[in-house]
Design a protein around this motif. Structure first.
Motif, PDB file in Angstrom:
ATOM      1  N   LYS A  37      71.984  47.219  27.246  1.00 16.84           N
ATOM      2  CA  LYS A  37      71.074  46.567  28.121  1.00 16.84           C
ATOM      3  C   LYS A  37      69.736  47.306  28.210  1.00 16.84           C
ATOM      4  O   LYS A  37      68.681  46.567  28.627  1.00 16.84           O
ATOM      5  CB  LYS A  37      71.863  46.381  29.480  1.00 16.84           C
ATOM      6  CG  LYS A  37      72.136  47.578  30.343  1.00 16.84           C
ATOM      7  CD  LYS A  37      72.969  47.050  31.517  1.00 16.84           C
ATOM      8  CE  LYS A  37      73.266  48.599  32.323  1.00 16.84           C
ATOM      9  NZ  LYS A  37      73.982  48.116  33.616  1.00 16.84           N
ATOM     10  N   TRP A  38      69.741  48.435  27.914  1.00 14.90           N
ATOM     11  CA  TRP A  38      68.577  49.187  27.785  1.00 14.90           C
ATOM     12  C   TRP A  38      67.859  48.856  26.548  1.00 14.90           C
ATOM     13  O   TRP A  38      66.549  49.067  26.322  1.00 14.90           O
ATOM     14  CB  TRP A  38      68.915  50.672  27.793  1.00 14.90           C
ATOM     15  CG  TRP A  38      69.742  50.960  26.679  1.00 14.90           C
ATOM     16  CD1 TRP A  38      71.258  51.269  26.803  1.00 14.90           C
ATOM     17  CD2 TRP A  38      69.661  51.511  25.437  1.00 14.90           C
ATOM     18  NE1 TRP A  38      71.908  51.329  25.734  1.00 14.90           N
ATOM     19  CE2 TRP A  38      70.856  51.580  24.766  1.00 14.90           C
ATOM     20  CE3 TRP A  38      68.439  51.438  24.581  1.00 14.90           C
ATOM     21  CZ2 TRP A  38      70.936  52.005  23.361  1.00 14.90           C
ATOM     22  CZ3 TRP A  38      68.649  51.707  23.282  1.00 14.90           C
ATOM     23  CH2 TRP A  38      70.008  52.168  22.695  1.00 14.90           C
ATOM     24  N   ASP A  39      68.227  48.226  25.567  1.00 13.68           N
ATOM     25  CA  ASP A  39      67.554  48.028  24.198  1.00 13.68           C
ATOM     26  C   ASP A  39      66.959  46.684  24.351  1.00 13.68           C
ATOM     27  O   ASP A  39      67.308  45.722  23.838  1.00 13.68           O
ATOM     28  CB  ASP A  39      68.755  47.916  23.203  1.00 13.68           C
ATOM     29  CG  ASP A  39      68.119  48.010  21.865  1.00 13.68           C
ATOM     30  OD1 ASP A  39      67.096  48.525  21.760  1.00 13.68           O
ATOM     31  OD2 ASP A  39      68.853  47.756  20.930  1.00 13.68           O
ATOM     32  N   THR A  40      65.853  46.716  25.184  1.00 18.40           N
ATOM     33  CA  THR A  40      65.140  45.457  25.535  1.00 18.40           C
ATOM     34  C   THR A  40      64.267  44.917  24.652  1.00 18.40           C
ATOM     35  O   THR A  40      63.512  43.892  24.610  1.00 18.40           O
ATOM     36  CB  THR A  40      64.441  45.452  26.930  1.00 18.40           C
ATOM     37  OG1 THR A  40      63.598  46.703  26.904  1.00 18.40           O
ATOM     38  CG2 THR A  40      65.504  45.965  27.912  1.00 18.40           C
ATOM     39  N   LYS A  41      63.834  45.536  23.728  1.00 21.71           N
ATOM     40  CA  LYS A  41      62.600  45.189  22.582  1.00 21.71           C
ATOM     41  C   LYS A  41      63.369  45.242  21.214  1.00 21.71           C
ATOM     42  O   LYS A  41      62.833  44.339  20.397  1.00 21.71           O
ATOM     43  CB  LYS A  41      61.612  46.350  22.897  1.00 21.71           C
ATOM     44  CG  LYS A  41      60.773  46.287  24.007  1.00 21.71           C
ATOM     45  CD  LYS A  41      59.850  47.197  23.997  1.00 21.71           C
ATOM     46  CE  LYS A  41      58.769  47.263  25.364  1.00 21.71           C
ATOM     47  NZ  LYS A  41      57.803  48.274  25.327  1.00 21.71           N
ATOM     48  N   ALA A  42      64.164  45.916  20.594  1.00 21.77           N
ATOM     49  CA  ALA A  42      64.179  45.985  19.201  1.00 21.77           C
ATOM     50  C   ALA A  42      65.187  44.854  18.765  1.00 21.77           C
ATOM     51  O   ALA A  42      66.074  44.224  19.462  1.00 21.77           O
ATOM     52  CB  ALA A  42      65.242  47.188  18.895  1.00 21.77           C
TER      53      ALA A  42
END
Length: 710
Positions: free
Chosen positions: A259-264
């Motif tokens: 859930k921290w991977d908000t851009k890739a």
């Protein structure tokens, strides 16, 4: 099969799990339905089926994750989500009930622009929700939410329930935050309490959670949204990944690794300005130009991405920039290739009902005791092979293994750096080969006790040993890797990339990595904790053993199988010099007082010894004489006979006097001899650590002290 087909097949095989919250290793895990994602909610509003307000509450962080309809990635601009959204979209009376200062606005003009956007958000949300409610795919709970928000009393109700509180001036304003979220961005979810008269068996026997007031867990609501949203696509196109005609995807999901991977993103081609050359296009229209080079189906994209998210959260490894996931096509439990032999054994133990777990992140180091060899919970290579046999017995003839690796060079782009499909039986065979060819005795700490297993350590432990440094003081020290500005450990990524083919495909171990491990193990002065040095030494021995095993497979003259036990017939020059170094270290340490941890001369000169053994041994031998003199006659005689008789006698003269640098086998001889000497008191008549008693003198025992063994 390509990676998309593999992931779609994984999704289809587990479609009955979609939208259902399951507990996995103590955490909630959900396979997202098509068109769904998760958001962190701050506010939960309760209404009845008529759309009447019942109450609300602020959510704690551990219960905030909410499954929400999320058909397209929302980037910039005003775009409402179909069901749950932030207060700016859900509360039609927000701008009237709350005073907005927009503290982050640079000037009044920007503040007014933000206020206009706020007022335009609710009508967009309400209009989209109305279309869903008026479609053939509507749902009673969705209609209840529409009836409630259409009253435009959400903000007033929350203020009345004191969910939205006043600031120090008694004004309800955007200066007040809700669980660290600004007021207009506080995310809202709904519970709808239906008036159905239900029996307990009705609720317990419902697999779709249709009677659950939690709208986000109701699978009938999820099916309603999927059917509705797919009906909104006006055209279909050829999906280049499956060969089927279906609605095409304009954007693709985010938050793949977590859930921290908000851009890739794995797939992204919807930019319409300053992009690089992508071929010759008929049009640059924002709505159609993105699919002229490649068309990907919406359902295909959703299934592949959601399956990938699910399997990563279920059994993936993600740390310091490394993201690895491996799975068997029927989700049979198989060992991870990047794990240690002890970790693989621990999973077998857990399945058998034993809850003991192996831990490799040591919180406190054990007491230094050179003579302490762990005897309990010793995990032998035989136990490890039996564990792999247990895994193999569960496989079918069509069992396949998929291994996939992800990495991101920039925050906005995610790359698949590795993908491989192979038979699960071959995967287990190569995994067994890796641990067998690298088998050494490694230590770990559990319940503050030192324990031992045979096999190979995890890839992360290899990275720490080969490229890490000891940081911290005393018992709080740890081996750590250097990180870059993105908080990634590039050397950890490199170890995973370079050793993965060795394990999965049976490839050659990188020789530069073996050399680096040998150099690290040749410098014990770099480690304050003996535990850390022993770990580095044993990992280096594993890698050296693998290197010479590979040479044997290629029928090279240097190829040899190096055992974990001391080989008293081995005449290799490096191996013998390693044995001599271990004896010198043991002699000096045997004279130390209990608890004394002073560095020995053998350890101090170890680096120089590995580069120029004959010359350096003369220095070590000369410094060893005072310590030999302190031993009782029997012990002194034993050690001198061991050096001048047993070990030196195995040398060829030209090998003995050569100053050529030692190869990695000297570490094997060094460690094996150290281990053998630790067991000596139990197997020999004379105690190793015996020092001259007060009534003994050097004159009572003349052994030609000072003469170097030849």
């Amino acid at each position: 099969m390509n990676w998309v087909s593999s992931l779609c097949a994984l999704y289809d095989a587990n479609a009955e799990r979609a939208g259902k919250a399951e507990m996995w290793k103590g955490k909630s895990l959900v396979l997202f339905p098509v068109g769904y994602d998760t958001m962190e909610a701050q506010i939960e509003i309760h209404i009845d089926q008529e759309g009447n307000y019942l109450g609300a509450r602020i959510l704690e962080k551990e219960e905030a994750e909410t499954l929400v309809p999320y058909p397209e990635s929302r980037t910039s601009g005003i775009k409402a989500l179909p069901l749950f959204d932030s207060l700016a979209y859900v509360a039609g009376d927000l701008s009237e009930a709350v005073t907005f200062y927009f503290p982050d606005a640079k000037n009044e003009k920007e503040r007014q622009r933000k206020l206009v956007r706020l007022k335009e958000s609710f009508p967009l949300y309400l209009a989209d929700l109305k279309v869903w409610c008026e479609s053939p795919f509507s749902h009673p709970k969705v209609k209840a939410i529409y009836r409630y928000v259409a009253k435009q009393t959400v903000a007033g109700d929350l203020i009345g329930s004191q969910v939205l509180g006043a600031d120090e001036n008694g004004i309800v304003s955007d200066k007040v935050k809700i669980q660290k979220a600004s007021l207009d961005k506080a995310f809202v979810r709904f519970r709808v309490f239906m008036n159905d008269e239900l029996l307990p068996e009705d609720i317990l026997g419902d697999p779709n959670n249709a009677y659950d007031s939690a709208v986000w867990l109701d699978r009938t609501v999820q099916s309603s949204f999927i059917d509705y949203y797919l009906s909104t696509f006006q055209t279909t196109d050829l999906c280049y990944l499956t060969g089927e005609h279906m609605p095409r995807a304009k954007t693709h999901p985010l938050k793949i690794r977590g859930k921290w991977d908000t851009k890739a993103k794995l797939i992204s081609a919807n930019d319409d300005a300053n992009f690089t050359y992508r071929g010759r296009f008929n049009t640059k229209d924002k709505e159609t130009g993105y699919n002229e080079a490649l068309s990907i189906g919406y359902v295909t994209s959703q299934k592949a991405h959601n399956a990938l998210k699910w399997i990563i959260r279920r059994q993936g490894f993600s740390r310091d920039g490394v993201c690895i996931v491996a799975w068997e096509n029927a989700l049979r439990d198989l060992p991870d290739f990047y794990a240690s032999a002890a970790d693989i054994l621990s999973r077998v133990t857990e399945e058998a009902g034993n809850e003991a777990e192996f831990e490799f992140e040591e919180e406190s180091l054990p007491e230094e005791d050179e003579g302490d060899v762990p005897e309990t919970n010793y995990a032998s290579a035989a136990k490890f092979n039996a564990a792999l046999d247990g895994y193999a017995s569960k496989l079918s003839g069509i069992s396949k293994m998929v291994v996939l690796a992800l990495d991101s060079a920039t925050p906005g782009r995610l790359a698949m750096t590795y993908y491989k499909e192979l038979e699960a039986s071959r995967y287990l065979k190569n995994l067994r080969l890796w641990h067998d060819s690298c088998a050494w005795k490694h230590e770990y700490i559990q319940d503050k006790k030192l324990k031992v297993y045979e096999g190979m350590v995890s890839l992360r432990e290899i990275a720490l040993a080969v490229y890490g440094t000891e940081q911290g003081e005393d018992n709080n020290s740890q081996l750590k890797l250097a990180k870059n500005s993105d908080n990634k450990a590039p050397l950890l990524v490199a170890v995973f990339e370079r050793l993965r083919p060795c394990i999965i495909d049976g490839g050659a171990i990188p020789r530069d990595m073996v050399r680096a491990a040998v150099l690290k193990a040749s410098n014990p002065l770099a480690y304050k904790a003996k535990f850390h040095y022993n770990k580095v030494l044993h990992i280096a021995c594993s890698m050296v053993k693998r290197l010479y095993w590979e040479k044997l497979q290629r029928k090279e003259s240097e190829g040899v199988i190096l055992g974990m036990e001391l080989d008293k017939t081995n005449r290799d020059r490096s191996y013998l010099y390693g044995r001599m170094l271990a004896v010198a270290e043991r002699v000096e340490r045997a004279t130390y007082e209990k608890g004394e941890t002073r560095i020995t001369n053998a350890e101090r000169y170890m680096q120089a010894f590995s580069r120029s053994p004959f010359r350096t041994w003369n220095v070590i031998w000369k410094n060893l004489q005072p310590y030999l003199a302190k031993l009782n006659p029997a012990s002194r005689e034993y050690y001198k006979n061991l050096l001048s008789g047993e070990i030196t006698g195995l040398f060829k003269y030209k090998d003995r006097v050569s100053n050529e640098a030692l190869d990695g086998k000297y570490l094997i001889g060094y460690d094996c001899q150290r281990t053998d000497l630790k067991r000596w008191p139990k197997e020999q008549s004379a105690p190793v650590g015996a020092i001259l008693s007060p009534e003994e003198t050097d004159e009572d025992y003349d052994d030609g002290e000072g003469e170097e063994p030849r």
